[in-house]
Every structure is written in structure tokens, then in C-alpha cells.
Scaffold this active site. Structure first.
Site, PDB file in Angstrom:
ATOM      1  N   ASP A 253     -35.189 -74.121  80.150  1.00 56.00           N
ATOM      2  CA  ASP A 253     -34.083 -74.906  80.688  1.00 56.00           C
ATOM      3  C   ASP A 253     -34.491 -75.689  81.921  1.00 56.00           C
ATOM      4  O   ASP A 253     -35.532 -75.441  82.508  1.00 56.00           O
ATOM      5  CB  ASP A 253     -32.964 -73.945  81.125  1.00 56.00           C
ATOM      6  CG  ASP A 253     -32.148 -73.478  79.947  1.00 56.00           C
ATOM      7  OD1 ASP A 253     -32.255 -74.097  78.890  1.00 56.00           O
ATOM      8  OD2 ASP A 253     -31.418 -72.482  80.106  1.00 56.00           O
TER       9      ASP A 253
ATOM     10  N   LYS B   1     -30.487 -78.620  80.148  1.00 52.83           N
ATOM     11  CA  LYS B   1     -29.268 -79.398  80.233  1.00 52.83           C
ATOM     12  C   LYS B   1     -28.967 -79.681  81.689  1.00 52.83           C
ATOM     13  O   LYS B   1     -29.004 -78.763  82.499  1.00 52.83           O
ATOM     14  CB  LYS B   1     -28.090 -78.605  79.654  1.00 52.83           C
ATOM     15  CG  LYS B   1     -28.194 -78.395  78.184  1.00 52.83           C
ATOM     16  CD  LYS B   1     -27.138 -77.435  77.726  1.00 52.83           C
ATOM     17  CE  LYS B   1     -27.780 -76.297  77.022  1.00 52.83           C
ATOM     18  NZ  LYS B   1     -27.265 -75.019  77.113  1.00 52.83           N
TER      19      LYS B   1
ATOM     20  N   MET C 258     -21.663 -73.172  89.387  1.00 55.21           N
ATOM     21  CA  MET C 258     -21.328 -74.516  88.880  1.00 55.21           C
ATOM     22  C   MET C 258     -20.040 -75.029  89.529  1.00 55.21           C
ATOM     23  O   MET C 258     -19.202 -75.646  88.847  1.00 55.21           O
ATOM     24  CB  MET C 258     -21.167 -74.488  87.347  1.00 55.21           C
ATOM     25  CG  MET C 258     -22.457 -74.171  86.636  1.00 55.21           C
ATOM     26  SD  MET C 258     -22.221 -73.857  84.890  1.00 55.21           S
ATOM     27  CE  MET C 258     -21.790 -72.121  84.886  1.00 55.21           C
TER      28      MET C 258
HETATM   29  C1  LIG Z   1     -25.601 -72.710  83.798  1.00 62.41           C
HETATM   30  S1  LIG Z   1     -25.491 -71.710  85.203  1.00 62.41           S
HETATM   31  C2  LIG Z   1     -26.797 -70.600  84.894  1.00 62.41           C
HETATM   32  C3  LIG Z   1     -26.689 -69.339  85.670  1.00 62.41           C
HETATM   33  C4  LIG Z   1     -27.848 -68.425  85.407  1.00 62.41           C
HETATM   34  N1  LIG Z   1     -27.824 -67.904  84.064  1.00 62.41           N
HETATM   35  C5  LIG Z   1     -27.899 -67.249  86.402  1.00 62.41           C
HETATM   36  O1  LIG Z   1     -27.724 -66.084  85.985  1.00 62.41           O
HETATM   37  O2  LIG Z   1     -28.122 -67.518  87.586  1.00 62.41           O
HETATM   38  C6  LIG Z   1     -26.140 -72.761  86.433  1.00 62.41           C
HETATM   39  C7  LIG Z   1     -25.567 -72.475  87.807  1.00 62.41           C
HETATM   40  O3  LIG Z   1     -26.177 -71.331  88.355  1.00 62.41           O
HETATM   41  C8  LIG Z   1     -26.258 -71.469  89.760  1.00 62.41           C
HETATM   42  N2  LIG Z   1     -27.690 -71.407  90.129  1.00 62.41           N
HETATM   43  C9  LIG Z   1     -28.731 -71.204  89.308  1.00 62.41           C
HETATM   44  N3  LIG Z   1     -29.869 -71.135  90.015  1.00 62.41           N
HETATM   45  C10 LIG Z   1     -29.539 -71.297  91.314  1.00 62.41           C
HETATM   46  C11 LIG Z   1     -30.272 -71.306  92.525  1.00 62.41           C
HETATM   47  N4  LIG Z   1     -31.587 -71.140  92.547  1.00 62.41           N
HETATM   48  N5  LIG Z   1     -29.597 -71.468  93.683  1.00 62.41           N
HETATM   49  C12 LIG Z   1     -28.260 -71.623  93.676  1.00 62.41           C
HETATM   50  N6  LIG Z   1     -27.511 -71.617  92.563  1.00 62.41           N
HETATM   51  C13 LIG Z   1     -28.142 -71.454  91.390  1.00 62.41           C
HETATM   52  C14 LIG Z   1     -25.652 -72.812  90.101  1.00 62.41           C
HETATM   53  O4  LIG Z   1     -24.295 -72.601  90.370  1.00 62.41           O
HETATM   54  C15 LIG Z   1     -25.832 -73.566  88.814  1.00 62.41           C
HETATM   55  O5  LIG Z   1     -24.890 -74.628  88.706  1.00 62.41           O
END
Ligand SMILES: C[S@@+](CC[C@H](N)C(=O)[O-])C[C@H]1O[C@@H](n2cnc3c(N)ncnc32)[C@H](O)[C@@H]1O
Length: 470
Positions: free
Chosen positions: A248, A270, A384
């Protein structure tokens, strides 16, 4: 290659160590573990020799002489006096032993490597005497990659070798074992449940047929928030075994670099309103690769089961009859919280934590129970939520959360470009806009947010003013 590595069966073989100091002790420990008939001859003998090895070595407290090496397979000379060491090495060699002289690689017939000992599985690292410290470093790195119960796994496999050979024809046997080592049975043994795995292994052997042997497998793997050190050991192993990796947008290059060099990498990421591949096509690709017999890793940011659509992919794989397993990852909430020193629960401030998505279908508000989320003593983590931050704050305040409730925003948490901002719920929209937060970011609402190591709006304004003045 300067030296050829070989593994010797030393059980019952005579090994003589000349010397009684720390170097002799270190070598004696190595050889005692190999079940050798061990003699240590030196004066004085360090007390640890007797304390550790009295029952596994013959300890003789006197100066070593040439005859001590009679009938020795290996001789180790651990004497400080260079001339004496050379004379003893020559005498040992003359009597047919292979010789190692400590810290004198030019006098050695063999070198002792840095060893990773997992019972049946032994890994040896040598730098040819050029840099022993480097050898030890490499050993430490390899140690972290190898599961602690690797030896038990090898012993387990050995106990089934004949049964497998009897049931699975040779062309399919290798594949059978690859599936075993990649699959849940090996994981069960590595987790300490060899007993429990035995019955399932027998069933697996009985089921082994041509079709099963050609099957691929999909591992849905969490890559954590970004820092490669936050990968699990299993995720790392699966990455190094994968034939194909579907990844991803949130999976960085540093993590992909840990994969096998020849693994195919397929970007299916995405970004909001920029779908590289529709979800159904990702699922179809996973099924297709698995049916080609490939070991597939579906690598996802954070944890696959937290706003990661891992559940949908698992359903699709199961429906298609493809073997699929899930490896969890550190989710953004816990990764970001740790990165800014902000506990998500705290005896004094928060007795519960809820993860929600701020993502709504279309332009409206996310469909959430705002009054339940507005409770005191409760931490709310919004994934998100950057684009909807202002609306989220309004909804929470409307549902009774105090405007002065602390909030934190962590952007790119656990990555080199991490930024953290904090303020009050009333300021949440301003934090995002004035802070120029683009994401990925999480929003944290609740008393614990006050504990985050983060920049406030005032400090941010000062910083911007200073930058403008400079
Ligand atoms: C589609 S979701 C995926 C979440 C992922 N599966 C998890 O467990 O962290 C994507 C969201 O995760 C959060 N996110 C993922 N990585 C991040 C990071 N390194 N720092 C801050 N927020 C993060 C943000 O809110 C982002 O919009």
C-alpha cells in the site's frame, strides 16, 4: 572464500586446549557444548573453568607440554607467550591435530566462528580472523531474526521425515516442506506447542496430494506505522520469503528494502480519491498469484485488521479456497502514541480508548455515536480524520465534550518526518489548518493528549513568525 565452513561431529573426539586464562575458558565453553572429550591444560586455571566446566572437561593445572596433544583431533593454543604458542602449535600439528592459536590467524588451521546455537540448527559466522568484532555483530543481528525455538522446529521436522517420504512423492516433497515451514503448523511449534501440532501434521501428511502441493499461500501482513524497527519478527521473515509483495501507499521504501531482492513488488496503494487498484482487483490478484503457487505477502500499513480492509481480503481468499494467514502489525494509534510519549489509557485520565474512522462516504459526517464518544475519562483516536477535523470537534462539543478537552494530532508518526501538535478540542480545526497537516495523521481527543510531546498553536505561531523573519 578464504576458509571453507564445515560442521564437525565432535562427540567423543579429543580436544586439547593449552592455556588456563579467559581465552581458554571461552574456547572451552564452545567445545564443551559440542560434546567433545575436552582437556584444558594450563597454569594458573581461572576459577570459572572449574565452576562451569568441572563435569564436562578434564582440567589439568600445569604448563602444557607437547605430549598433551597426543590423539587430539583439534588443538587450541591460548598462551600469551608468542614463542611458546608457536612451539605448542607446531607440536600439536606434528601429532596430527588441526590447530587454532588464539589471536594468531596466520598460525591457524581452523578458526572458531561466532555461533548461533539453536540445537539442531547451528549458524556460524566467520570473518576469516579479519574482524572478530564484526563477526559478533553479525551474529547478534542474525540472532534477532531467528526464532528461539528453531531447533525444536528442526527436531519436529526430523521426526516426520520418514512419514512424509512414505506419503509424498519426491517431486512434491520440497513443496510440502516449504508449505509446512511457511504455515501455521511451524508457527505452532515455534510458539512452543509441538505436541499440539503433531496431530495436525499427521492429518496434513495424509492429505498431501498433487493439488495441495501446488498451492500457494497469502500472508496478510501488518507493516506498522513506518519505522522498520516496528515490524514484527514474523513480518520480517515473511517478507524475506515472499515471491510477490502487494503493498500500500503507507508502506515505505525502507520496509520494502527488507524483502528478498528477487521478489516481485506490486503497488496497489490507495490515496484518498486516487485508487490505484479497486479493492476487488486487489483481491483477484491475490487469488491469482496464490493459484500460481506463489508465496504472496499482502503488506499493509499499521495493522491489517484496523481500518485496513484486511477482513475483506481474508474473506475473499477463503471464499476462493486459498490458504491465508494474518500477521498483526502495530497500528497507527499505538505507534503514534508511543512516538510522542502519550499513553492512550492512564489510571488518572482515561479508562477506555476507542478507535474510529473520520472517513465518511461522500461529504457528510462520519456515522458515529457522538454522545458515546464524548464521554469523560475516555480517549478517542480518529483515523483518516484530517479533512473532517473541524466537524468532528463540533460534533463532540455538541454532544457535551468540553471545548477545553486536550487534543493531539500526530502526522507521519514513527517516521523521520513525524510532526505532533497539541491544543484543545475547540482548536482542533485550527491546529490542522495552521499546522498545514496533510496526513497521514491521527487525531487524539481526551485528557491523555495533554501528555503528548507536541507543539502548541502558540509555539507554532512563534515558529512561523521566526521563519518568516529569517
Ligand atoms: C486506511 S487507514 C490504515 C490504518 C492502518 N491499518 C493502521 O492500523 O494503522 C490510514 C490512516 O491511518 C492513519 N495512519 C497510518 N499510518 C500513520 C502514521 N504513520 N502516522 C499517523 N497516522 C497514520 C492515518 O489516519 C491514515 O489516514
Amino acid at each position: 572464500m578464504k576458509q571453507f565452513p564445515a560442521f564437525l561431529d565432535l562427540s567423543g573426539r579429543r580436544i586439547v586446549i593449552a592455556g588456563g586464562g579467559a581465552a581458554a575458558l571461552q574456547k572451552a565453553r564452545l567445545f564443551a557444548a559440542a560434546g567433545a572429550e575436552l582437556f584444558v591444560v594450563g597454569r594458573p586455571l581461572v576459577p570459572a573453568l572449574a565452576e562451569e566446566l568441572a563435569d564436562r572437561a578434564v582440567l589439568i593445572e600445569r604448563t602444557a607440554v607437547a605430549n598433551d596433544f597426543a590423539a587430539a583431533t583439534l588443538a587450541v593454543v591460548a598462551e600469551d607467550d608468542e614463542a611458546r604458542a608457536e612451539a605448542l602449535a607446531a607440536a600439536a600439528r606434528e601429532q596430527g591435530a588441526l590447530v587454532n592459536v588464539v589471536d594468531r590467524p596466520e598460525l591457524c588451521d581452523f578458526l572458531t566462528p561466532s555461533i548461533i546455537d539453536r540445537g539442531e540448527v547451528v549458524v556460524a559466522v566467520s570473518t576469516g580472523g579479519a574482524a572478530p568484532v564484526l563477526g559478533r555483530r553479525l551474529r547478534a543481528q542474525i540472532e534477532t531474526l531467528l526464532p528461539a525455538r528453531l531447533g525444536e522446529l528442526a527436531a519436529f521436522a526430523r521426526s516426520f521425515r520418514r512419514a512424509v517420504a512414505g506419503k509424498v512423492p519426491p517431486p512434491l516433497r520440497r513443496r510440502f516442506w516449504e508449505r509446512f515451514f511457511d504455515g501455521p503448523l511451524a508457527a505452532q511449534v515455534l510458539a512452543g506447542d509441538a505436541r499440539g501440532a503433531r496431530e495436525a501434521m499427521l492429518a496434513e501428511i495424509n492429505r498431501a496430494d498433487a493439488e495441495a502441493a501446488g498451492e500457494g499461500v497469502v500472508h496478510i501482513v501488518g507493516a506498522g506505522p513506518g519505522d522498520p524497527e516496528l515490524l514484527t519478527l514474523r513480518a520480517l521473515r515473511l517478507l524475506q520469503e515472499a515471491d510477490v509483495i502487494l503493498y500500500d501507499r503507507l508502506v515505505g521504501e525502507e520496509i520494502l528494502a527488507l524483502a528478498r531482492r528477487d521478489a516481485a513488488r506490486v503497488y496497489v496503494g490507495k490515496a484518498k480519491s486516487n485508487h490505484a487498484l479497486p479493492q476487488e482487483e486487489i483481491e483477484a490478484l491475490l487469488v491469482r498469484y496464490a493459484r500460481e503457487g506463489k508465496r504472496v505477502v499482502r503488506l499493509k500499513g499499521g495493522d491489517p485488521f484496523v481500518f485496513g480492509r484486511g477482513g475483506e481480503e481474508l474473506d475473499a481468499l477463503r471464499a476462493a479456497g486459498v490458504r491465508a494467514f494474518v500477521t498483526p502489525g502495530i497500528t497507527a494509534a499505538t505507534g503514534c502514541a508511543a512516538a510522542v510519549g502519550m499513553p492512550l489509557t492512564h489510571r488518572d485520565h482515561a479508562q477506555a480508548v476507542t478507535f474510529v474512522t473520520g472517513h465518511a462516504k461522500g461529504e457528510g459526517d462520519p456515522d458515529l455515536d457522538w454522545s458515546a464518544l464524548a464521554r469523560l475519562g475516555h480517549t478517542l483516536v480518529v483515523y483518516m480524520g484530517v479533512g473532517k477535523a473541524r466537524r468532528i470537534a463540533e460534533n463532540l462539543i455538541g454532544a457535551g465534550r468540553a471545548p477545553a478537552t486536550p487534543v493531539a494530532v500526530v502526522e507521519n508518526g514513527a517516521r523521520p518526518d513525524q510532526r505532533a501538535l497539541k491544543g484543545t478540542l475547540a482548536e482542533l480545526g485550527a491546529l490542522i489548518e495552521e499546522g498545514g497537516v496533510k496526513g497521514p495523521a491521527i487525531l487524539v481527543v481526551g485528557e491523555v493528549a495533554a501528555l503528548a510531546e507536541a507543539c502548541t498553536l502558540d509555539a507554532l505561531a512563534r515558529e512561523l513568525a521566526e521563519r518568516a523573519a529569517a
